[in-house]
Design a protein around this motif. Sequence first.
Motif, PDB file in Angstrom:
ATOM      1  N   VAL A  14      25.220  14.388  21.644  1.00  0.00           N
ATOM      2  CA  VAL A  14      24.754  15.675  21.125  1.00  0.00           C
ATOM      3  C   VAL A  14      25.820  16.231  20.194  1.00  0.00           C
ATOM      4  O   VAL A  14      26.946  16.487  20.625  1.00  0.00           O
ATOM      5  CB  VAL A  14      24.470  16.668  22.268  1.00  0.00           C
ATOM      6  N   PHE A  15      25.466  16.410  18.938  1.00  0.00           N
ATOM      7  CA  PHE A  15      26.436  16.966  17.994  1.00  0.00           C
ATOM      8  C   PHE A  15      26.512  18.471  18.200  1.00  0.00           C
ATOM      9  O   PHE A  15      25.485  19.154  18.135  1.00  0.00           O
ATOM     10  CB  PHE A  15      26.028  16.651  16.558  1.00  0.00           C
ATOM     11  N   PRO A  16      27.707  19.011  18.478  1.00  0.00           N
ATOM     12  CA  PRO A  16      27.804  20.464  18.733  1.00  0.00           C
ATOM     13  C   PRO A  16      27.326  21.271  17.526  1.00  0.00           C
ATOM     14  O   PRO A  16      27.869  21.126  16.423  1.00  0.00           O
ATOM     15  CB  PRO A  16      29.307  20.665  18.974  1.00  0.00           C
ATOM     16  N   PRO A  17      26.303  22.122  17.691  1.00  0.00           N
ATOM     17  CA  PRO A  17      25.807  22.903  16.550  1.00  0.00           C
ATOM     18  C   PRO A  17      26.877  23.746  15.882  1.00  0.00           C
ATOM     19  O   PRO A  17      26.813  23.994  14.673  1.00  0.00           O
ATOM     20  CB  PRO A  17      24.714  23.782  17.184  1.00  0.00           C
ATOM     21  N   THR A  18      27.867  24.193  16.657  1.00  0.00           N
ATOM     22  CA  THR A  18      28.952  24.999  16.096  1.00  0.00           C
ATOM     23  C   THR A  18      29.632  24.281  14.937  1.00  0.00           C
ATOM     24  O   THR A  18      30.079  24.924  13.972  1.00  0.00           O
ATOM     25  CB  THR A  18      29.988  25.321  17.193  1.00  0.00           C
ATOM     26  N   CYS A  19      29.715  22.951  15.011  1.00  0.00           N
ATOM     27  CA  CYS A  19      30.430  22.194  13.981  1.00  0.00           C
ATOM     28  C   CYS A  19      29.655  22.093  12.671  1.00  0.00           C
ATOM     29  O   CYS A  19      30.168  21.554  11.685  1.00  0.00           O
ATOM     30  CB  CYS A  19      30.781  20.800  14.508  1.00  0.00           C
ATOM     31  N   ASN A  20      28.420  22.596  12.650  1.00  0.00           N
ATOM     32  CA  ASN A  20      27.699  22.753  11.390  1.00  0.00           C
ATOM     33  C   ASN A  20      28.110  24.030  10.672  1.00  0.00           C
ATOM     34  O   ASN A  20      27.767  24.220   9.501  1.00  0.00           O
ATOM     35  CB  ASN A  20      26.189  22.780  11.640  1.00  0.00           C
ATOM     36  N   ARG A  21      28.821  24.917  11.385  1.00  0.00           N
ATOM     37  CA  ARG A  21      29.165  26.227  10.827  1.00  0.00           C
ATOM     38  C   ARG A  21      30.659  26.411  10.603  1.00  0.00           C
ATOM     39  O   ARG A  21      31.061  27.158   9.711  1.00  0.00           O
ATOM     40  CB  ARG A  21      28.646  27.324  11.763  1.00  0.00           C
ATOM     41  N   ILE A  22      31.477  25.797  11.458  1.00  0.00           N
ATOM     42  CA  ILE A  22      32.926  25.896  11.312  1.00  0.00           C
ATOM     43  C   ILE A  22      33.511  24.491  11.341  1.00  0.00           C
ATOM     44  O   ILE A  22      32.855  23.529  11.768  1.00  0.00           O
ATOM     45  CB  ILE A  22      33.558  26.777  12.413  1.00  0.00           C
ATOM     46  N   MET A  42      38.802  30.296  11.938  1.00  0.00           N
ATOM     47  CA  MET A  42      38.439  29.795  13.255  1.00  0.00           C
ATOM     48  C   MET A  42      37.867  28.390  13.121  1.00  0.00           C
ATOM     49  O   MET A  42      37.153  28.087  12.163  1.00  0.00           O
ATOM     50  CB  MET A  42      37.409  30.723  13.901  1.00  0.00           C
ATOM     51  N   THR A  43      38.195  27.529  14.083  1.00  0.00           N
ATOM     52  CA  THR A  43      37.675  26.165  14.108  1.00  0.00           C
ATOM     53  C   THR A  43      37.140  25.874  15.509  1.00  0.00           C
ATOM     54  O   THR A  43      37.185  26.704  16.403  1.00  0.00           O
ATOM     55  CB  THR A  43      38.777  25.146  13.777  1.00  0.00           C
ATOM     56  N   ASN A  78      31.241  26.707  21.936  1.00  0.00           N
ATOM     57  CA  ASN A  78      30.249  27.734  21.630  1.00  0.00           C
ATOM     58  C   ASN A  78      30.727  29.166  21.757  1.00  0.00           C
ATOM     59  O   ASN A  78      31.613  29.480  22.549  1.00  0.00           O
ATOM     60  CB  ASN A  78      29.041  27.577  22.559  1.00  0.00           C
ATOM     61  N   SER A  79      30.057  30.038  21.003  1.00  0.00           N
ATOM     62  CA  SER A  79      30.164  31.483  21.185  1.00  0.00           C
ATOM     63  C   SER A  79      29.453  31.867  22.474  1.00  0.00           C
ATOM     64  O   SER A  79      28.471  31.234  22.871  1.00  0.00           O
ATOM     65  CB  SER A  79      29.510  32.195  19.998  1.00  0.00           C
ATOM     66  N   PRO A  80      29.906  32.940  23.166  1.00  0.00           N
ATOM     67  CA  PRO A  80      29.221  33.367  24.392  1.00  0.00           C
ATOM     68  C   PRO A  80      27.830  33.917  24.152  1.00  0.00           C
ATOM     69  O   PRO A  80      27.060  34.086  25.093  1.00  0.00           O
ATOM     70  CB  PRO A  80      30.155  34.449  24.941  1.00  0.00           C
ATOM     71  N   PHE A  81      27.492  34.219  22.882  1.00  0.00           N
ATOM     72  CA  PHE A  81      26.163  34.728  22.585  1.00  0.00           C
ATOM     73  C   PHE A  81      25.154  33.609  22.399  1.00  0.00           C
ATOM     74  O   PHE A  81      23.986  33.866  22.119  1.00  0.00           O
ATOM     75  CB  PHE A  81      26.204  35.626  21.342  1.00  0.00           C
ATOM     76  N   PHE A  93      23.188  31.102  24.352  1.00  0.00           N
ATOM     77  CA  PHE A  93      22.808  30.825  25.739  1.00  0.00           C
ATOM     78  C   PHE A  93      22.077  29.501  25.878  1.00  0.00           C
ATOM     79  O   PHE A  93      21.905  29.010  26.997  1.00  0.00           O
ATOM     80  CB  PHE A  93      21.945  31.960  26.284  1.00  0.00           C
ATOM     81  N   GLU A  94      21.640  28.928  24.784  1.00  0.00           N
ATOM     82  CA  GLU A  94      20.953  27.648  24.802  1.00  0.00           C
ATOM     83  C   GLU A  94      21.738  26.649  23.965  1.00  0.00           C
ATOM     84  O   GLU A  94      22.535  27.016  23.102  1.00  0.00           O
ATOM     85  CB  GLU A  94      19.532  27.785  24.252  1.00  0.00           C
ATOM     86  N   ASN A  95      21.485  25.376  24.259  1.00  0.00           N
ATOM     87  CA  ASN A  95      22.104  24.284  23.498  1.00  0.00           C
ATOM     88  C   ASN A  95      23.632  24.364  23.493  1.00  0.00           C
ATOM     89  O   ASN A  95      24.281  24.059  22.490  1.00  0.00           O
ATOM     90  CB  ASN A  95      21.578  24.261  22.052  1.00  0.00           C
ATOM     91  N   ARG A  96      24.201  24.779  24.614  1.00  0.00           N
ATOM     92  CA  ARG A  96      25.652  24.831  24.721  1.00  0.00           C
ATOM     93  C   ARG A  96      26.185  23.423  24.951  1.00  0.00           C
ATOM     94  O   ARG A  96      25.608  22.635  25.700  1.00  0.00           O
ATOM     95  CB  ARG A  96      26.080  25.747  25.864  1.00  0.00           C
ATOM     96  N   VAL A  97      27.306  23.115  24.304  1.00  0.00           N
ATOM     97  CA  VAL A  97      27.915  21.793  24.424  1.00  0.00           C
ATOM     98  C   VAL A  97      29.379  21.951  24.822  1.00  0.00           C
ATOM     99  O   VAL A  97      30.166  22.587  24.113  1.00  0.00           O
ATOM    100  CB  VAL A  97      27.823  21.005  23.101  1.00  0.00           C
ATOM    101  N   ASN A  98      29.731  21.397  25.978  1.00  0.00           N
ATOM    102  CA  ASN A  98      31.117  21.289  26.431  1.00  0.00           C
ATOM    103  C   ASN A  98      31.400  19.813  26.662  1.00  0.00           C
ATOM    104  O   ASN A  98      30.482  19.008  26.874  1.00  0.00           O
ATOM    105  CB  ASN A  98      31.333  22.049  27.745  1.00  0.00           C
ATOM    106  N   GLU A  99      32.670  19.455  26.649  1.00  0.00           N
ATOM    107  CA  GLU A  99      33.020  18.043  26.816  1.00  0.00           C
ATOM    108  C   GLU A  99      34.267  17.875  27.676  1.00  0.00           C
ATOM    109  O   GLU A  99      35.176  18.710  27.642  1.00  0.00           O
ATOM    110  CB  GLU A  99      33.267  17.396  25.452  1.00  0.00           C
ATOM    111  N   ILE A 100      34.289  16.790  28.441  1.00  0.00           N
ATOM    112  CA  ILE A 100      35.497  16.306  29.094  1.00  0.00           C
ATOM    113  C   ILE A 100      36.017  15.144  28.267  1.00  0.00           C
ATOM    114  O   ILE A 100      35.259  14.244  27.907  1.00  0.00           O
ATOM    115  CB  ILE A 100      35.214  15.829  30.538  1.00  0.00           C
TER     116      ILE A 100
END
Length: 231
Positions: A36-44, A106-107, A208-211, A213-220
Motif C-alpha cells: 500500500v503506497f502511503p497517500p501522504t507521499c503523494n502530497r509531501i 514537512m516530510t 498520516n495526519s490525525p485528521f 481516519f481512513e486509509n491510514r498506513v503505518n509500518e514496522i
Amino acid sequence: MASFLDLFKVSFLWSLLSIGSNLGTLKGSSSGHVGVFPPTCNRIECPSFDVIHSGNGFEIRRYNSPVWMSTSPIDDISFVGATRTGFLQLFDYIQGKNEYQQQIEMTGPVITEVKPSDGPFCASSFVVSFFVPKENQANTPPAKGLHVQRWGQTHVAVRQFSGFVADEDVGKEAASLYNSIAGTIWSDAIDKSHAGENTTLYIVAQYNSPFEFENRVNEIWLTFDMNEDEI
C-alpha cells in the motif's frame, strides 16, 4: 499547497500531543498487508525506495541513501510518549530552531527507532527521526541535541498496519514481522544485522495526519545489510 502543508504540520503536532489512550478507540484492525503506497507521499516528500521482494505479510525494500535528522536516545516506558517528546524537538527544528534559522518543509514518514527494555516496567530507548528533504541533504542545518543519520543504501523488511498507533501495537506488529520472515532467504541477513547490541531493534514509521481516519498506513521496519548478488 503551502496552506495544506501548514495544516499538516499543526495537525501532526496536535496528534502527538494527544494522549495515546484517547486514540485507542480509533485504531483500525487491519495489519499484515503490504504494497500500500502511503497517500501522504503523494502530497509531501518521502524517501525513495525499490521493492525487491514481496512475501507473505512483508516486503523487502532497498532505500536509496536517505538522510534523517534524529534526536538523542529518549528513555521512556511509552512509545507514544517518547515519539511525542522527540517530535516536539523535530517540529521546532523544521520551524527554524536550528543554527541556520532555516524553515524546512514537512516530510514523511516520522520514524521511531525502538530498543525494547528487558521488562514491562523498564524504560525502552527510542530515537525519533525526520526525513531531510533532498534540497537540504547536502548542507543539513545542524541543531543542538539533534544529529544527522546518513543511511547509505539500506535494505528494509517492512510490515504495514493501519489505524492510530498505540503502545500495545508496536511489539505485536514487530513480532509478527519477525515471524513472517522466519525461514526465508532474508532471515539470516536480518539476524546477523541485529546481533549484539542491536538485538530486537526495529523502527516504527508513521505517515498520516490525525485528521485522516481512513486509509491510514503505518509500518514496522527491520533494517539490514545484504549483497544482492547473494540473492
